[in-house]
Design an enzyme around this catalytic site. Sequence first.
Site, PDB file in Angstrom:
ATOM      1  N   ASN A 106       4.908  58.051  38.564  1.00 34.06           N
ATOM      2  CA  ASN A 106       3.486  58.400  38.577  1.00 34.06           C
ATOM      3  C   ASN A 106       3.333  59.806  39.139  1.00 34.06           C
ATOM      4  O   ASN A 106       4.194  60.266  39.883  1.00 34.06           O
ATOM      5  CB  ASN A 106       2.708  57.410  39.456  1.00 34.06           C
ATOM      6  CG  ASN A 106       1.214  57.700  39.468  1.00 34.06           C
ATOM      7  OD1 ASN A 106       0.621  58.008  38.433  1.00 34.06           O
ATOM      8  ND2 ASN A 106       0.595  57.627  40.642  1.00 34.06           N
ATOM      9  N   ASP A 149       0.390  54.242  45.302  1.00 34.71           N
ATOM     10  CA  ASP A 149       0.850  55.545  45.807  1.00 34.71           C
ATOM     11  C   ASP A 149       1.867  55.449  46.948  1.00 34.71           C
ATOM     12  O   ASP A 149       1.936  56.339  47.796  1.00 34.71           O
ATOM     13  CB  ASP A 149      -0.352  56.401  46.275  1.00 34.71           C
ATOM     14  CG  ASP A 149      -1.352  56.641  45.156  1.00 34.71           C
ATOM     15  OD1 ASP A 149      -0.924  56.771  44.002  1.00 34.71           O
ATOM     16  OD2 ASP A 149      -2.559  56.706  45.440  1.00 34.71           O
TER      17      ASP A 149
HETATM   18  C1  GRF Z   1      -4.072  64.101  37.140  1.00 35.63           C
HETATM   19  O1  GRF Z   1      -4.724  64.863  38.111  1.00 35.63           O
HETATM   20  C2  GRF Z   1      -3.056  63.189  37.793  1.00 35.63           C
HETATM   21  O2  GRF Z   1      -2.515  63.697  38.974  1.00 35.63           O
HETATM   22  C3  GRF Z   1      -3.845  61.960  38.096  1.00 35.63           C
HETATM   23  O3  GRF Z   1      -4.780  61.850  37.054  1.00 35.63           O
HETATM   24  C4  GRF Z   1      -4.996  63.122  36.448  1.00 35.63           C
HETATM   25  C5  GRF Z   1      -4.693  62.959  34.984  1.00 35.63           C
HETATM   26  O4  GRF Z   1      -5.031  64.083  34.242  1.00 35.63           O
HETATM   27  N1  GRF Z   1      -2.989  60.815  38.289  1.00 35.63           N
HETATM   28  P1  GRF Z   1      -4.587  64.157  32.718  1.00 35.63           P
HETATM   29  O5  GRF Z   1      -5.200  62.968  31.996  1.00 35.63           O
HETATM   30  O6  GRF Z   1      -3.092  64.132  32.655  1.00 35.63           O
HETATM   31  O7  GRF Z   1      -5.152  65.434  32.210  1.00 35.63           O
END
Ligand code: GRF
Length: 204
Positions: A106, A149
């Site tokens: 993640n 997390d």
């Molecule tokens: C990112 O900021 C990531 O860290 C979080 O969700 C957001 C996803 O953005 N888990 P995207 O859909 O990849 O543009």
Amino acid sequence: MNIAVFASGRGSNFQAILNAIDAGLIPARIVVLISNKSDSGALEIARTRGIPTSHLSQKMFPSEATFAEAMLNVLSKQRADLIVLAGYLKKIPVQVVRTFRNRILNIHPALLPSFGGMGMFGHFVHEAVIESGVKVSGASVHLVDEEYDRGPIVMQKTVQVTPDDTADSLAAKVLTIEHEIYPLAVKAFAEGKVKIEGKKAWIM
Ligand code: GRF
């Protein structure tokens, strides 16, 4: 290595990983894009690319167990070896975490173990970071376990928090480095360079 990407939103991290695969940097292919949102940008990107997609939401199933079973069926049909969460806003069912133990990555838009946990997503993260007065934030790639997390951290990179930062400007800075480090972490994983010992993960 066969990768299943899970996403709920626009899919810019998914796109960054696709770009790195296209450029020959990651020895892997994306075999399926799973989304809980039928209108997510990530689903659209996958469709445009001819990548198989699956819309799976807990709401479509009577229990977590049947939801997990459907997810595991898709993953096994597409022969997924690794799950990459790219802006997936739902908790992964525990049966899936167990089946894919140490094979789920993640990305979180802050420096874990701070500013993580339930409810810490999107602008909430960046608002909390600014409110706390810390001078650095960043992005963390980590393995997923049963808790939000909390799994072993694989890679992190920092950005400066400046006095003029808003949640939006900080999110933009962090997103830029997310697109840098996520493909690198997936590459390391696909090359078998991620070593996991208990609560710690290292790229060798
Ligand atoms: C990112 O900021 C990531 O860290 C979080 O969700 C957001 C996803 O953005 N888990 P995207 O859909 O990849 O543009």
